[in-house]
Design a protein around this motif. Structure first.
Motif, PDB file in Angstrom:
ATOM      1  N   TYR A 168       0.826  -1.199   0.000  1.00  0.00           N
ATOM      2  CA  TYR A 168       0.000   0.000   0.000  1.00  0.00           C
ATOM      3  C   TYR A 168       0.867   1.259   0.000  1.00  0.00           C
ATOM      4  CZ  TYR A 168      -3.871  -3.118   1.038  1.00  0.00           C
ATOM      5  OH  TYR A 168      -4.807  -4.120   0.982  1.00  0.00           O
ATOM      6  N   GLY A 169       0.539   2.176  -0.920  1.00  0.00           N
ATOM      7  CA  GLY A 169       1.242   3.445  -0.982  1.00  0.00           C
ATOM      8  C   GLY A 169       2.572   3.414  -1.696  1.00  0.00           C
ATOM      9  N   GLN A 170       2.984   2.269  -2.185  1.00  0.00           N
ATOM     10  CA  GLN A 170       4.276   2.171  -2.856  1.00  0.00           C
ATOM     11  C   GLN A 170       4.284   3.027  -4.121  1.00  0.00           C
ATOM     12  OE1 GLN A 170       5.359  -1.619  -4.711  1.00  0.00           O
ATOM     13  NE2 GLN A 170       7.388  -1.442  -3.771  1.00  0.00           N
ATOM     14  N   LYS A 171       5.323   3.830  -4.292  1.00  0.00           N
ATOM     15  CA  LYS A 171       5.440   4.695  -5.448  1.00  0.00           C
ATOM     16  C   LYS A 171       5.867   3.897  -6.681  1.00  0.00           C
ATOM     17  CE  LYS A 171       4.533   8.456  -3.128  1.00  0.00           C
ATOM     18  NZ  LYS A 171       3.245   9.165  -3.314  1.00  0.00           N
ATOM     19  N   VAL A 172       5.387   4.341  -7.841  1.00  0.00           N
ATOM     20  CA  VAL A 172       5.739   3.670  -9.090  1.00  0.00           C
ATOM     21  C   VAL A 172       7.255   3.669  -9.280  1.00  0.00           C
ATOM     22  CG1 VAL A 172       5.512   3.782 -11.612  1.00  0.00           C
ATOM     23  CG2 VAL A 172       3.531   4.238 -10.155  1.00  0.00           C
ATOM     24  N   ALA A 173       7.905   4.760  -8.894  1.00  0.00           N
ATOM     25  CA  ALA A 173       9.356   4.881  -9.083  1.00  0.00           C
ATOM     26  C   ALA A 173      10.151   3.932  -8.194  1.00  0.00           C
ATOM     27  CB  ALA A 173       9.791   6.317  -8.828  1.00  0.00           C
ATOM     28  N   GLU A 174       9.495   3.267  -7.262  1.00  0.00           N
ATOM     29  CA  GLU A 174      10.194   2.362  -6.344  1.00  0.00           C
ATOM     30  C   GLU A 174      10.316   0.951  -6.889  1.00  0.00           C
ATOM     31  OE1 GLU A 174       8.012   2.679  -2.731  1.00  0.00           O
ATOM     32  OE2 GLU A 174       8.668   4.718  -2.303  1.00  0.00           O
ATOM     33  N   THR A 175       9.809   0.717  -8.099  1.00  0.00           N
ATOM     34  CA  THR A 175       9.932  -0.602  -8.720  1.00  0.00           C
ATOM     35  C   THR A 175      10.767  -0.490  -9.988  1.00  0.00           C
ATOM     36  OG1 THR A 175       7.972  -0.361 -10.145  1.00  0.00           O
ATOM     37  CG2 THR A 175       7.607  -1.129  -7.888  1.00  0.00           C
ATOM     38  N   GLU A 176      11.368  -1.595 -10.383  1.00  0.00           N
ATOM     39  CA  GLU A 176      12.215  -1.574 -11.566  1.00  0.00           C
ATOM     40  C   GLU A 176      11.405  -1.247 -12.825  1.00  0.00           C
ATOM     41  OE1 GLU A 176      15.539  -1.717 -11.740  1.00  0.00           O
ATOM     42  OE2 GLU A 176      15.369  -1.625  -9.547  1.00  0.00           O
ATOM     43  N   SER A 177      10.236  -1.884 -12.953  1.00  0.00           N
ATOM     44  CA  SER A 177       9.413  -1.607 -14.125  1.00  0.00           C
ATOM     45  C   SER A 177       8.921  -0.164 -14.111  1.00  0.00           C
ATOM     46  CB  SER A 177       8.220  -2.570 -14.172  1.00  0.00           C
ATOM     47  OG  SER A 177       7.406  -2.426 -13.013  1.00  0.00           O
ATOM     48  N   GLY A 178       8.630   0.349 -12.918  1.00  0.00           N
ATOM     49  CA  GLY A 178       8.167   1.725 -12.798  1.00  0.00           C
ATOM     50  C   GLY A 178       9.246   2.735 -13.143  1.00  0.00           C
ATOM     51  N   LYS A 179      10.461   2.481 -12.704  1.00  0.00           N
ATOM     52  CA  LYS A 179      11.573   3.380 -13.025  1.00  0.00           C
ATOM     53  C   LYS A 179      11.760   3.486 -14.530  1.00  0.00           C
ATOM     54  CE  LYS A 179      14.283   2.454  -8.823  1.00  0.00           C
ATOM     55  NZ  LYS A 179      15.522   1.806  -8.310  1.00  0.00           N
ATOM     56  N   ALA A 180      11.734   2.347 -15.188  1.00  0.00           N
ATOM     57  CA  ALA A 180      11.910   2.339 -16.643  1.00  0.00           C
ATOM     58  C   ALA A 180      10.775   3.099 -17.326  1.00  0.00           C
ATOM     59  CB  ALA A 180      11.979   0.903 -17.153  1.00  0.00           C
ATOM     60  N   TRP A 181       9.551   2.939 -16.813  1.00  0.00           N
ATOM     61  CA  TRP A 181       8.399   3.610 -17.401  1.00  0.00           C
ATOM     62  C   TRP A 181       8.506   5.125 -17.249  1.00  0.00           C
ATOM     63  CZ3 TRP A 181       4.512   3.225 -20.580  1.00  0.00           C
ATOM     64  CH2 TRP A 181       3.437   4.091 -20.478  1.00  0.00           C
ATOM     65  N   GLU A 235      11.079   6.927 -16.904  1.00  0.00           N
ATOM     66  CA  GLU A 235      12.246   7.484 -17.585  1.00  0.00           C
ATOM     67  C   GLU A 235      11.827   8.283 -18.815  1.00  0.00           C
ATOM     68  OE1 GLU A 235      16.340   8.223 -18.172  1.00  0.00           O
ATOM     69  OE2 GLU A 235      15.231   7.442 -16.445  1.00  0.00           O
ATOM     70  N   GLY A 236      10.729   7.884 -19.431  1.00  0.00           N
ATOM     71  CA  GLY A 236      10.272   8.561 -20.636  1.00  0.00           C
ATOM     72  C   GLY A 236       9.819   9.994 -20.404  1.00  0.00           C
ATOM     73  N   GLU A 237       9.548  10.360 -19.153  1.00  0.00           N
ATOM     74  CA  GLU A 237       9.097  11.722 -18.869  1.00  0.00           C
ATOM     75  C   GLU A 237      10.145  12.773 -19.195  1.00  0.00           C
ATOM     76  OE1 GLU A 237       6.139  12.690 -15.592  1.00  0.00           O
ATOM     77  OE2 GLU A 237       7.265  11.038 -14.705  1.00  0.00           O
TER      78      GLU A 237
END
Length: 273
Positions: free
Chosen positions: A25-38, A40-42
């Motif tokens: 619960y509450g985990q940020k997208v940037a705290e996961t490997e797949s989220g970091k890669a996603w 990055e496009g920003e």
């Protein structure tokens, strides 16, 4: 340069774990490997679009390229004179189960109603068949912008099967077909000249045909067996290559944990203020 096409092989449906099976619960997208890669496009920034400032066709192309995959309604209808029509529409979805309603949006063609829209308005009946990948080529030819007197059934090579509750035939090759009665139609005006841009049809399902070999142990349709196709942008179709099961959190089981998490976060935010 167009990519070379490989030989078609039926897709193998695979069940996998979700991208972040350890989510808390509450985990940020940037705290996961797949989220970091996603995220990055920003770094390349954003493109902001005001539909009122661009041509409608540009809005159309942008929307259909992003709102995907879209299920495809393969609609069989009859005119008042009994002329048959078979056509594809990817602005289609389920509306409600009680009563069982589906929606289909049919845009106008050169400021005139398409045959399907005319037929449904006139006769109040139609069928919707789900397209499976083994016969998508047969279905796709029905997207031809042919004159109204051309019978798409003949050029498709598909088989007409009598319906039980409505007059339009169903597609025998389809493993899932709904016989529908017009529930309501809504003409949506063109934002430029006020003419009809699209007609939204709500169809009341009167009967469902489903092949028994499509069903799983729960008695519902198995997507791996049905092999439905989805529409992407441009002229692209998509296959179901796999999926993952994500259970919905139940408050009865997770409520205390969620409330404790929220309380802790609120206290942390108050301390940081």
């Amino acid at each position: 340069m167009a990519q070379p096409l490989s030989v078609y092989t039926p897709p193998e449906f695979k069940y996998t774990a979700s991208p972040n099976p350890g989510f808390k619960y509450g985990q940020k997208v940037a705290e996961t490997e797949s989220g970091k890669a996603w995220l990055e496009g920003e770094k390349d920034g954003w493109k902001d679009i005001d539909p009122a400032e661009i041509e409608p066709v540009a809005t159309y192309l942008m929307m259909i390229s992003a709102i995907t995959p879209r299920p495809v309604a393969f609609v069989s209808s009859l005119s008042e004179a009994g002329d048959e029509n078979l056509a594809l529409f990817s602005w289609f979805n389920m509306v409600t189960h009680n009563p069982p309603l589906i929606s289909i949006s049919v845009s106008t063609s050169k400021s005139a109603l398409k045959d399907t829209a005319h037929n449904i308005k006139a006769t109040k009946e139609f069928t919707v068949s789900i397209i499976s990948e083994p016969w998508v080529d047969n279905a796709n030819v029905c997207a031809v912008d042919a004159p109204s007197d051309v019978n798409e059934w003949l050029i498709s090579g598909l088989t007409k099967e009598p319906s039980l509750r409505v007059k339009p035939a169903r597609v025998k090759e389809s493993a899932f077909t709904m016989e529908c009665e017009l529930y309501k139609d809504i003409d949506i005006p063109n934002a430029i000249n006020g003419g009809i841009s699209t007609t939204l049809f709500l169809g009341l399902i009167k009967h469902i045909h489903v092949r028994k070999d499509m069903l799983n142990a729960r008695g519902t349709v198995d997507p791996a067996k049905l092999q439905p196709v989805g529409r992407m942008g441009d002229i692209l179709y998509g296959s179901l290559g796999g999926g993952y099961r994500l259970a919905r959190p139940a408050w009865s089981a997770e409520g205390e944990v969620i409330q404790e998490f929220i309380k802790t976060k609120e206290n942390d935010n108050a301390s940081a203020a």
